[in-house]
Design a protein around this motif. Structure first.
Motif, PDB file in Angstrom:
ATOM      1  N   SER A 198     -10.168 -28.613 -40.109  1.00  0.00           N
ATOM      2  CA  SER A 198      -9.080 -27.707 -39.533  1.00  0.00           C
ATOM      3  C   SER A 198      -7.840 -27.261 -40.744  1.00  0.00           C
ATOM      4  N   ALA A 199      -7.763 -28.073 -41.560  1.00  0.00           N
ATOM      5  CA  ALA A 199      -6.879 -27.779 -42.703  1.00  0.00           C
ATOM      6  C   ALA A 199      -7.362 -26.248 -43.573  1.00  0.00           C
ATOM      7  N   GLU A 200      -8.836 -26.389 -43.600  1.00  0.00           N
ATOM      8  CA  GLU A 200      -9.559 -25.245 -44.286  1.00  0.00           C
ATOM      9  C   GLU A 200      -9.451 -24.141 -43.335  1.00  0.00           C
ATOM     10  N   LEU A 201      -9.594 -24.213 -42.295  1.00  0.00           N
ATOM     11  CA  LEU A 201      -9.623 -23.050 -41.166  1.00  0.00           C
ATOM     12  C   LEU A 201      -8.156 -22.579 -41.188  1.00  0.00           C
ATOM     13  N   VAL A 202      -7.201 -23.411 -41.034  1.00  0.00           N
ATOM     14  CA  VAL A 202      -5.823 -22.985 -40.871  1.00  0.00           C
ATOM     15  C   VAL A 202      -5.438 -21.979 -42.081  1.00  0.00           C
ATOM     16  N   ALA A 204      -7.673 -20.566 -44.294  1.00  0.00           N
ATOM     17  CA  ALA A 204      -8.232 -19.393 -44.172  1.00  0.00           C
ATOM     18  C   ALA A 204      -7.556 -18.307 -43.526  1.00  0.00           C
ATOM     19  N   VAL A 205      -7.069 -18.629 -42.210  1.00  0.00           N
ATOM     20  CA  VAL A 205      -6.419 -17.442 -41.247  1.00  0.00           C
ATOM     21  C   VAL A 205      -5.102 -17.101 -41.843  1.00  0.00           C
ATOM     22  N   THR A 206      -4.353 -18.274 -42.379  1.00  0.00           N
ATOM     23  CA  THR A 206      -3.024 -17.840 -42.587  1.00  0.00           C
ATOM     24  C   THR A 206      -2.854 -17.450 -44.164  1.00  0.00           C
ATOM     25  N   GLY A 207      -3.929 -17.630 -44.818  1.00  0.00           N
ATOM     26  CA  GLY A 207      -3.520 -17.339 -46.313  1.00  0.00           C
ATOM     27  C   GLY A 207      -2.586 -18.096 -47.133  1.00  0.00           C
ATOM     28  N   ARG A 208      -2.340 -19.176 -46.438  1.00  0.00           N
ATOM     29  CA  ARG A 208      -1.509 -20.057 -47.072  1.00  0.00           C
ATOM     30  C   ARG A 208      -2.116 -21.418 -47.224  1.00  0.00           C
ATOM     31  N   ILE A 233      -1.098 -24.121 -34.633  1.00  0.00           N
ATOM     32  CA  ILE A 233      -2.005 -23.968 -33.493  1.00  0.00           C
ATOM     33  C   ILE A 233      -2.295 -22.646 -33.348  1.00  0.00           C
ATOM     34  N   ASN A 234      -1.439 -21.470 -33.585  1.00  0.00           N
ATOM     35  CA  ASN A 234      -1.997 -20.223 -33.342  1.00  0.00           C
ATOM     36  C   ASN A 234      -3.209 -19.869 -34.454  1.00  0.00           C
ATOM     37  N   ALA A 235      -2.952 -20.504 -35.679  1.00  0.00           N
ATOM     38  CA  ALA A 235      -4.053 -20.217 -36.555  1.00  0.00           C
ATOM     39  C   ALA A 235      -5.194 -20.889 -36.127  1.00  0.00           C
ATOM     40  N   LEU A 236      -5.242 -22.015 -35.837  1.00  0.00           N
ATOM     41  CA  LEU A 236      -6.566 -22.765 -35.499  1.00  0.00           C
ATOM     42  C   LEU A 236      -7.161 -22.257 -34.265  1.00  0.00           C
ATOM     43  N   GLU A 237      -6.329 -21.947 -33.373  1.00  0.00           N
ATOM     44  CA  GLU A 237      -7.080 -21.211 -32.033  1.00  0.00           C
ATOM     45  C   GLU A 237      -7.927 -20.018 -32.551  1.00  0.00           C
TER      46      GLU A 237
END
Length: 78
Positions: free
Chosen positions: A21-25, A27-31, A58-62
């Motif tokens: 989930s840390a990787e996914l967040v 990737a989505v946020t660029g942070r 939450i928004n990034a993970l979703e």
């Protein structure tokens, strides 16, 4: 439902580890988002190492879960 509970539910519902989930967040946020950060979000709120889970996480993970589901659906159509 608070953000901590929502985050934990997403992890449980989709079989995602805290590290993934840390990787996914990230990737989505660029942070950058480390597994340790996620642990602090889902940790018992009474612990000193606990940090409130932010709305943007939450928004990034979703969003990442939505992307994965769409990709799997497109692959299944082939």
């Amino acid at each position: 439902m608070d953000n901590r509970t929502r985050y934990l539910k997403l992890l449980d519902d989709y079989g995602i580890t805290q590290a993934k989930s840390a990787e996914l967040v990230a990737a989505v946020t660029g942070r950058p988002c480390a597994p340790r950060t996620v642990r602090s979000w889902v940790n018992d709120p009474e612990k000193p190492s606990s940090t409130p889970c932010p709305d943007w996480a939450i928004n990034a993970l979703e969003k990442a879960i939505d992307y994965m589901q769409r990709a799997l659906a497109r692959r299944a159509e082939r």
